[in-house]
Design a protein around this motif. Sequence first.
Motif, PDB file in Angstrom:
ATOM      1  N   TYR A   1      30.513  27.429  34.840  1.00  0.00           N
ATOM      2  CA  TYR A   1      29.519  28.197  35.582  1.00  0.00           C
ATOM      3  C   TYR A   1      29.354  27.636  36.999  1.00  0.00           C
ATOM      4  CZ  TYR A   1      28.059  30.028  31.001  1.00  0.00           C
ATOM      5  OH  TYR A   1      28.014  30.623  29.771  1.00  0.00           O
ATOM      6  N   LEU A   2      29.269  26.304  37.098  1.00  0.00           N
ATOM      7  CA  LEU A   2      29.098  25.690  38.419  1.00  0.00           C
ATOM      8  C   LEU A   2      30.325  25.915  39.295  1.00  0.00           C
ATOM      9  CD1 LEU A   2      27.242  22.289  37.896  1.00  0.00           C
ATOM     10  CD2 LEU A   2      26.326  24.471  38.672  1.00  0.00           C
ATOM     11  N   ALA A   3      31.525  25.888  38.684  1.00  0.00           N
ATOM     12  CA  ALA A   3      32.738  26.171  39.458  1.00  0.00           C
ATOM     13  C   ALA A   3      32.703  27.587  40.018  1.00  0.00           C
ATOM     14  CB  ALA A   3      33.982  25.972  38.584  1.00  0.00           C
ATOM     15  N   THR A   4      32.170  28.529  39.232  1.00  0.00           N
ATOM     16  CA  THR A   4      32.028  29.902  39.716  1.00  0.00           C
ATOM     17  C   THR A   4      31.058  29.955  40.889  1.00  0.00           C
ATOM     18  OG1 THR A   4      32.436  30.713  37.475  1.00  0.00           O
ATOM     19  CG2 THR A   4      31.449  32.252  39.036  1.00  0.00           C
ATOM     20  N   VAL A   5      29.944  29.224  40.772  1.00  0.00           N
ATOM     21  CA  VAL A   5      28.988  29.154  41.881  1.00  0.00           C
ATOM     22  C   VAL A   5      29.655  28.559  43.113  1.00  0.00           C
ATOM     23  CG1 VAL A   5      26.836  28.081  42.664  1.00  0.00           C
ATOM     24  CG2 VAL A   5      26.994  29.012  40.353  1.00  0.00           C
ATOM     25  N   PHE A   6      30.467  27.520  42.917  1.00  0.00           N
ATOM     26  CA  PHE A   6      31.142  26.839  44.027  1.00  0.00           C
ATOM     27  C   PHE A   6      32.031  27.813  44.792  1.00  0.00           C
ATOM     28  CE2 PHE A   6      34.475  24.343  45.977  1.00  0.00           C
ATOM     29  CZ  PHE A   6      33.809  23.234  46.473  1.00  0.00           C
ATOM     30  N   VAL A   7      32.891  28.530  44.072  1.00  0.00           N
ATOM     31  CA  VAL A   7      33.835  29.435  44.734  1.00  0.00           C
ATOM     32  C   VAL A   7      33.101  30.619  45.364  1.00  0.00           C
ATOM     33  CG1 VAL A   7      35.820  30.944  44.380  1.00  0.00           C
ATOM     34  CG2 VAL A   7      35.703  28.753  43.202  1.00  0.00           C
TER      35      VAL A   7
ATOM     36  N   LEU B   1      40.122  38.068  47.817  1.00  0.00           N
ATOM     37  CA  LEU B   1      39.155  38.163  46.718  1.00  0.00           C
ATOM     38  C   LEU B   1      39.724  37.719  45.374  1.00  0.00           C
ATOM     39  CD1 LEU B   1      37.136  41.452  47.348  1.00  0.00           C
ATOM     40  CD2 LEU B   1      36.284  39.104  47.339  1.00  0.00           C
ATOM     41  N   PRO B   2      41.021  38.009  45.065  1.00  0.00           N
ATOM     42  CA  PRO B   2      41.538  37.554  43.769  1.00  0.00           C
ATOM     43  C   PRO B   2      41.424  36.051  43.551  1.00  0.00           C
ATOM     44  CG  PRO B   2      43.032  39.160  44.734  1.00  0.00           C
ATOM     45  CD  PRO B   2      41.998  38.873  45.764  1.00  0.00           C
ATOM     46  N   ILE B   3      41.452  35.248  44.618  1.00  0.00           N
ATOM     47  CA  ILE B   3      41.317  33.803  44.437  1.00  0.00           C
ATOM     48  C   ILE B   3      39.915  33.476  43.940  1.00  0.00           C
ATOM     49  CG2 ILE B   3      41.311  31.577  45.610  1.00  0.00           C
ATOM     50  CD1 ILE B   3      43.521  32.520  47.378  1.00  0.00           C
ATOM     51  N   ALA B   4      38.895  34.025  44.610  1.00  0.00           N
ATOM     52  CA  ALA B   4      37.521  33.738  44.204  1.00  0.00           C
ATOM     53  C   ALA B   4      37.245  34.253  42.796  1.00  0.00           C
ATOM     54  CB  ALA B   4      36.545  34.364  45.198  1.00  0.00           C
ATOM     55  N   ILE B   5      37.670  35.480  42.509  1.00  0.00           N
ATOM     56  CA  ILE B   5      37.427  36.052  41.182  1.00  0.00           C
ATOM     57  C   ILE B   5      38.211  35.295  40.117  1.00  0.00           C
ATOM     58  CG2 ILE B   5      37.705  38.133  39.774  1.00  0.00           C
ATOM     59  CD1 ILE B   5      37.289  39.752  42.362  1.00  0.00           C
ATOM     60  N   GLY B   6      39.464  34.979  40.413  1.00  0.00           N
ATOM     61  CA  GLY B   6      40.312  34.300  39.431  1.00  0.00           C
ATOM     62  C   GLY B   6      39.807  32.918  39.076  1.00  0.00           C
ATOM     63  N   ILE B   7      39.407  32.133  40.074  1.00  0.00           N
ATOM     64  CA  ILE B   7      38.901  30.790  39.800  1.00  0.00           C
ATOM     65  C   ILE B   7      37.655  30.856  38.921  1.00  0.00           C
ATOM     66  CG2 ILE B   7      37.689  28.845  40.866  1.00  0.00           C
ATOM     67  CD1 ILE B   7      40.559  28.424  41.111  1.00  0.00           C
ATOM     68  N   GLY B   8      36.727  31.754  39.258  1.00  0.00           N
ATOM     69  CA  GLY B   8      35.512  31.887  38.461  1.00  0.00           C
ATOM     70  C   GLY B   8      35.805  32.306  37.031  1.00  0.00           C
ATOM     71  N   ALA B   9      36.651  33.318  36.870  1.00  0.00           N
ATOM     72  CA  ALA B   9      36.976  33.798  35.524  1.00  0.00           C
ATOM     73  C   ALA B   9      37.714  32.733  34.724  1.00  0.00           C
ATOM     74  CB  ALA B   9      37.820  35.074  35.628  1.00  0.00           C
TER      75      ALA B   9
ATOM     76  N   SER C   1      37.556  29.444  35.121  1.00  0.00           N
ATOM     77  CA  SER C   1      36.641  28.349  34.803  1.00  0.00           C
ATOM     78  C   SER C   1      35.759  28.694  33.611  1.00  0.00           C
ATOM     79  CB  SER C   1      35.773  28.025  36.028  1.00  0.00           C
ATOM     80  OG  SER C   1      36.565  27.579  37.105  1.00  0.00           O
ATOM     81  N   MET C   2      35.207  29.910  33.608  1.00  0.00           N
ATOM     82  CA  MET C   2      34.330  30.292  32.505  1.00  0.00           C
ATOM     83  C   MET C   2      35.101  30.453  31.200  1.00  0.00           C
ATOM     84  SD  MET C   2      31.424  32.798  34.138  1.00  0.00           S
ATOM     85  CE  MET C   2      32.544  33.959  34.914  1.00  0.00           C
ATOM     86  N   THR C   3      36.313  31.006  31.275  1.00  0.00           N
ATOM     87  CA  THR C   3      37.130  31.157  30.072  1.00  0.00           C
ATOM     88  C   THR C   3      37.478  29.802  29.477  1.00  0.00           C
ATOM     89  OG1 THR C   3      38.068  33.223  30.917  1.00  0.00           O
ATOM     90  CG2 THR C   3      39.269  32.109  29.153  1.00  0.00           C
ATOM     91  N   THR C   4      37.905  28.871  30.332  1.00  0.00           N
ATOM     92  CA  THR C   4      38.248  27.531  29.845  1.00  0.00           C
ATOM     93  C   THR C   4      37.025  26.830  29.264  1.00  0.00           C
ATOM     94  OG1 THR C   4      39.985  27.354  31.523  1.00  0.00           O
ATOM     95  CG2 THR C   4      39.261  25.311  30.486  1.00  0.00           C
TER      96      THR C   4
ATOM     97  N   PHE D   1      43.323  32.195  38.407  1.00  0.00           N
ATOM     98  CA  PHE D   1      42.775  32.198  37.046  1.00  0.00           C
ATOM     99  C   PHE D   1      43.246  30.976  36.267  1.00  0.00           C
ATOM    100  CE2 PHE D   1      43.127  33.257  32.542  1.00  0.00           C
ATOM    101  CZ  PHE D   1      41.826  33.649  32.254  1.00  0.00           C
ATOM    102  N   LEU D   2      44.527  30.669  36.346  1.00  0.00           N
ATOM    103  CA  LEU D   2      45.071  29.520  35.610  1.00  0.00           C
ATOM    104  C   LEU D   2      44.582  28.199  36.207  1.00  0.00           C
ATOM    105  CD1 LEU D   2      48.701  30.864  35.099  1.00  0.00           C
ATOM    106  CD2 LEU D   2      46.903  30.692  33.373  1.00  0.00           C
TER     107      LEU D   2
END
Length: 495
Positions: A147-153, A316-324, A326-329, A376-377
């Motif tokens: 969650y925090l990684a999503t906030v960060f990005v 945008l795919p970088i921001a969305i991918g990192i958040g998704a 992080s939450m999936t992992t 995402f990965l």
Amino acid sequence: MAPRDAAPPPRATSDKLFFRVFPPLMLPMFLGVVDQTIVATALPAISADLGDVERISWVVIAYLIAATVAAPVYGRLGDALGRRRMMFVALAVVGVASLLCAVAPSLPLLAAARVLQGLGGGGLMALAQSLIGEAVPPRERARYQGYLATVFVTSNAFGPLAGGYLTEAFGWRSIFLINLPVAVLAAWLVRRFLEARGPSGEPFRFDFPGLGWFVLFIVPALLGLERIQSAGTPFTPAVGALVAVSLLSLALLLRRERRAPHPLLPFALLRKPDIWRPDALAACHGAALVSLITFVPIYLRVVRGTAASEIGLLMLPIAIGIGAGSMTTGRLVSRTGRTTIFPSLALIPVVGLLLMLAVFPLSQAGVAAVLATSAFLMGSVMGVVQVTVQTAAGSNMLGAATGSVAFSRSVGAAFGTALASMLLFASVAAIDAEAARHFAALVEHGPKALEGLAPEVREGVMRAMAQGFGLVFALIAGYVALGCALAWSIPSKRL
């Protein structure tokens, strides 16, 4: 007084735990990160108002340097004095510094206020992650770190947009004044929802000599890297002097920390493979991610001629991918208890995708797909790193270990982007000296900046640019490959 962390966190339901922990930590993290980037779109207005345009980059650099220094300091003080208490201190520092930034009458005073703001912002980021380890059971930590990684990005992406809007609507000083109500709200949430845990009963004396040598190590190193990035070459006397000061200070810092009874940097912890290898993985991850965020927009503009208005959409795919990711992992770690197996497997295809971007002329849609999948990965890394380090460190050194991760990521990002910048300039100049002379015009106007050149010259310049960026993406793939090897080597695989 009972030692802090003597009892495990209460076994609240998942929803209750989320609403008790996440809101009071999300806002401080958001505030610390957004202040890094919110000034980017306001820099022209600041320079027009205050002058000193040749020093305008100090408004950004001052915050970066101070935040990098602050992370391990707050981590260590949080361990000794209480993390919740230090969160209030960091919020107060950010509030006062933001007010000073807003009323600054000159650029040097604004840069000085940004140093103070960075000292608070770096603390907010480190303490938010440490408090996750204090308040959340180990199996749940990766989910909250996600969650925090999503906030960060998201905060990184939101900063320039908010800065541009506020500057246009209310003037550049509003980008600092907006921090005041946010800091007050964050302090209220921390006081209302986070459990107060007292400091440990152990005697503690802050390592001021260690802090001095640490500052003298970090500041010249980051200044040298900034000069390398802006000039594209390491061979200048100024850079050499900065590197010499940094290396000498590092040697004296190591000597001091081995002898200090309460060292600023926990070298006893950093000798443990469960800590130094995740820290190194965080550095590689920071180098790869920040290099992508830095150089993909330039690549799209220079080589592909993408309009400036479209580049934001393709990023945008970088921001969305990192958040998704992080939450999936985080959810997978919570369900299975497994940790480093996720980045160990996820980073393998990222290497191949980045090499594909380096070698093949992909379409716009292909570039977006590569960025989205890679991000995402790569989202599998930071939550796992934090959980691994916090578990290995134990409750008494939780903040110091968390600070080491933040420091490693920042230093990795700085060194990684500087090396990529140097490689880009050097390779383009070696392939075609004409291309190096046209680089700035290409960044501003795209390939149409070459319309006045002869066709063969224009073709040579574009070929040199494409090859230079290919080498940069190959270097970023190398960062990811090194991170993948480190992930496989981390001893701790399961909680």
